[in-house]
Write an enzyme that holds these catalytic residues in place. Structure first.
Site, PDB file in Angstrom:
ATOM      1  N   GLU A   1       0.820  -1.215   0.000  1.00  0.00           N
ATOM      2  CA  GLU A   1       0.000   0.000   0.000  1.00  0.00           C
ATOM      3  C   GLU A   1       0.857   1.269   0.000  1.00  0.00           C
ATOM      4  OE1 GLU A   1      -2.793  -0.542  -0.880  1.00  0.00           O
ATOM      5  OE2 GLU A   1      -3.111  -2.593  -0.225  1.00  0.00           O
TER       6      GLU A   1
ATOM      7  N   HIS B   1      -5.054  -6.294 -11.141  1.00  0.00           N
ATOM      8  CA  HIS B   1      -4.421  -7.223 -10.217  1.00  0.00           C
ATOM      9  C   HIS B   1      -3.965  -8.495 -10.914  1.00  0.00           C
ATOM     10  CE1 HIS B   1      -6.907  -4.566  -7.728  1.00  0.00           C
ATOM     11  NE2 HIS B   1      -5.980  -4.756  -6.793  1.00  0.00           N
TER      12      HIS B   1
END
Length: 670
Positions: free
Chosen positions: A362, A449
């Protein structure tokens, strides 16, 4: 950017996808004349001058100030139009003084989306290369909108509703922009809609609407889904404030907050009567806070101590973390708008998504946003996700934590599937059931992803090599698309190459071909064109079906091309564009073809030379009285005395006043 593509001469990211839990082929044939095989390149140390310099926040701020003060002159030197202005976004510097300045553009006062560029200049101030997100000319854009802002807002709200948002008005009202992300520059409206997505992730959807026709041009999501007694890392030392709060005073005052199942706001800063946090169980609210705080700390240390970056923005300022987001929320995400990382508690609120690799994933989204700015859609979105996975692995190995050893698995501790398997596998991405092992022409159309798989696979191959091996107790067996082996160069070198390409070569629209070009250019700068490292970078890309491996001597007809535009200043210093040739044996041919595509309003002003890797100059064109436009020619050079491998340069100088132009592209055909 030295965008070197080799081909045949013939014809906001979440950790996981919201819908689920988180090429050019190899050359075949033989050459016309066999040549003896060259000895295997030896592994080498990086050129010290090409390594990133560890800038203090004050040094970085001074470089930004200097770039801002000279941006008008820079724009003029680049040949930008009178209505174009540059805005400095970031500056990084190599140890030898080479400075890479990243700019956004405005046109007639309007932001230009997809118009970003990086100017690399030597320590003496000479421009070495310019990397543009778009090669289109920015001119003659009508800034009067035919479609009203309200129409654009309605369209954006509809797009956000499809993602699950219940918002009835835009979070950010439509603003007029110039869209340059795909095709010719177009006046458009950019609208941002908030709310929540289907899985509870905050929505920050950007929708770009053509201001002349009302057509939706593009959309992307700006929310990037990716002594403490921790749940995953054991007992660790945390950076805290003397007043006993989770405030890391040694790392930019990074703070960790408890959202307590909320989905908005900052929450409550973790505080207590002592400096002990959590008990290692998810039932203790401090435990997830300790994990997230620790992950942020080791990620900060990795970027600062290994790569010389002081914080996500390079300004020494820490982001903040929020834990206990929502109820049974199985995800984590980065948001530029809050400059923060947010973590859910997983299924049954028992498996918080706060392991080291998730925290690093992140935080790296923040680094990407503040450097290349890879748009979270298409191939650039897949590369954005892969960048976070790449540095998640690098940080996990760097942490050297006995409870969470380094590996090439993503999210193995958080067990999202509930069956003890990781979220993603870098050695063979398809093992997760959805990710792709190799690049193919339609990969930009799938979830980012899963389109990240080939880049993750490239990083593994470059780090460790192909085939079966065991690392830290984990078994890997990495295949290649062409069935040929790849020799690893080590994770530290692989991560350095990716980071330097991210910060100095990539732009908002970089795709897989551009990533190959950028990493090859960086590897050449660091280790040399004939190095083992450059060969392995090339082989690893070929191993995921991006570009081809160099044949032993190379085949006649092999093409190396640079498609990055370089502006030619009027009556100014010579400019160069570089093609790095690697992996060949022997010398260049006696009939080396040099094809140039140059736009210029008086081509007689131009002197054009080919500069061989050893510095020998071959004149391609002299100046003359030819008043016609442009140079689009193929020249033949007897370069048989020159080694094929190395940095070949096209050098162009305008020797008379009043006319300007640019190198659009050029190529070498061996």
């Amino acid at each position: 950017m030295r965008s070197t593509h080799r081909r045949r001469a013939t014809a906001t990211g979440a950790l996981i996808a919201s819908a689920a839990l988180l090429a050019v082929g190899f050359q075949t044939g033989t050459s016309a004349a066999a040549q003896p095989a060259a000895p295997a390149p030896q592994s080498s140390q990086a050129d010290p001058g090409s390594l990133p310099k560890n800038l203090t926040p004050a040094q970085r701020a001074e470089l930004i100030r200097e770039a801002t003060a000279t941006r008008a002159a820079t724009a003029e030197g680049l040949g930008l139009g009178a209505k174009e202005k540059l805005v400095v976004r970031d500056v990084v510097q190599d140890r030898d003084g080479t400075t890479h300045t990243r700019y956004e553009r405005t046109y007639d006062g309007l932001p230009v989306l997809g118009g970003d560029l990086v100017v690399s200049a030597s320590g003496a101030g000479a421009t070495e290369s310019v990397a543009l997100a778009s090669a289109e000319r920015l001119a003659n854009v009508d800034t009067r909108a035919d479609v009203p802002a309200a129409t654009a807002e309605t369209q954006a709200l509809g797009a956000a509703k499809a993602e699950g948002s219940k918002a009835t008005k835009a979070e950010r009202a439509p603003r007029k922009v110039v869209w340059m992300g795909t095709g010719s520059p177009t006046l458009a409206w950019e609208t941002v809609v908030g709310g929540l997505q289907h899985d509870g992730t905050p929505n920050e959807l950007h929708v770009v609407t053509d201001a002349a026709t009302g057509e939706k041009l593009f959309e992307w999501q700006a929310v990037h889904n990716g002594t403490g007694n921790t749940q995953y890392s054991g007992t660790v030392t945390l950076g805290t404030a003397p007043s006993y709060t989770l405030t890391d005073t040694g790392r930019g005052n990074h703070k960790t907050y408890n959202l307590n199942r909320g989905t908005s706001g900052t929450g409550t800063l973790f505080s207590g009567p002592d400096d002990v946090w959590g008990d290692g169980t998810p039932s203790n609210a401090e435990t997830a806070g300790a994990d997230a705080h620790y992950g942020a700390g080791v990620t900060w240390d990795y970027f600062k101590n290994v790569l010389g970056r002081s914080g996500i923005r390079g300004d020494g300022v820490g982001a903040y973390s929020r834990v206990h987001y929502g109820n049974n929320y199985v995800n984590a995400f980065w948001q530029d708008s809050c400059f923060c990382m947010t973590y859910g508690d997983g299924s049954g609120n028992a498996k918080p998504l706060t392991s080291i690799d998730v925290a690093a994933h992140e935080m790296t989204h923040g680094v990407t946003s503040n450097t290349a700015g890879l748009i979270y859609s298409g191939e650039s979105g897949g590369l954005n996700e892969a960048t976070s996975d790449i540095f998640a692995a690098a940080v996990e190995f760097y942490a050297d934590n006995t409870q969470d050893k380094g590996d090439y698995l993503v999210g193995e501790k958080i067990d999202i599937r509930g069956n003890g398997t990781p979220l993603r596998y870098m050695d063979k991405p398809s093992k997760d059931g959805s990710s792709k092992d190799y690049w193919y022409s339609g990969i930009g159309n799938i979830d980012v992803h899963y389109s990240s798989g080939p880049a993750n696979h490239w990083f593994y191959l470059l780090s460790e090599g192909s085939g079966a091996k065991t690392i830290n107790g984990v078994n890997y067996d990495s295949p290649t698309s062409d069935g040929l082996p790849v020799t690893g160069i080590g994770r530290e070198k692989a991560a350095l190459i990716w980071y330097k390409a991210l910060t100095t070569k990539f732009n908002s629209r970089t795709d897989y071909a551009g990533a190959r070009a950028g990493t090859l250019a960086v590897a050449t700068d660091l280790y040399g064109a004939s190095s083992a490292e450059v060969k392995s970078v090339t082989d690893a890309w070929a191993g995921i079906n991006v570009g081809s491996r160099p044949g032993d001597p190379g085949e006649p007809g092999d093409v190396y091309e640079n498609t990055t535009p370089v502006s030619i200043p009027d009556y100014g210093p010579a400019v160069t564009s570089t093609i790095d040739v690697a992996g060949r044996t022997g010398n260049a041919p006696s009939d080396l073809k040099v094809s140039v595509d140059i736009t210029h309003t008086y081509r007689g002003d131009l002197v054009i030379d080919l500069i061989a890797p050893d510095g020998t100059s071959y004149r391609l064109k002299n100046s003359n009285g030819d008043s016609a436009d442009d140079v689009r020619e193929t020249y033949t050079v007897n370069a048989s005395s020159e080694a094929a491998n190395g940095a070949w340069k096209l050098q162009v100088r305008d020797v008379y006043r009043w006319d300007t132009g640019r190198i659009n592209s050029w190529k070498l055909t061996f």
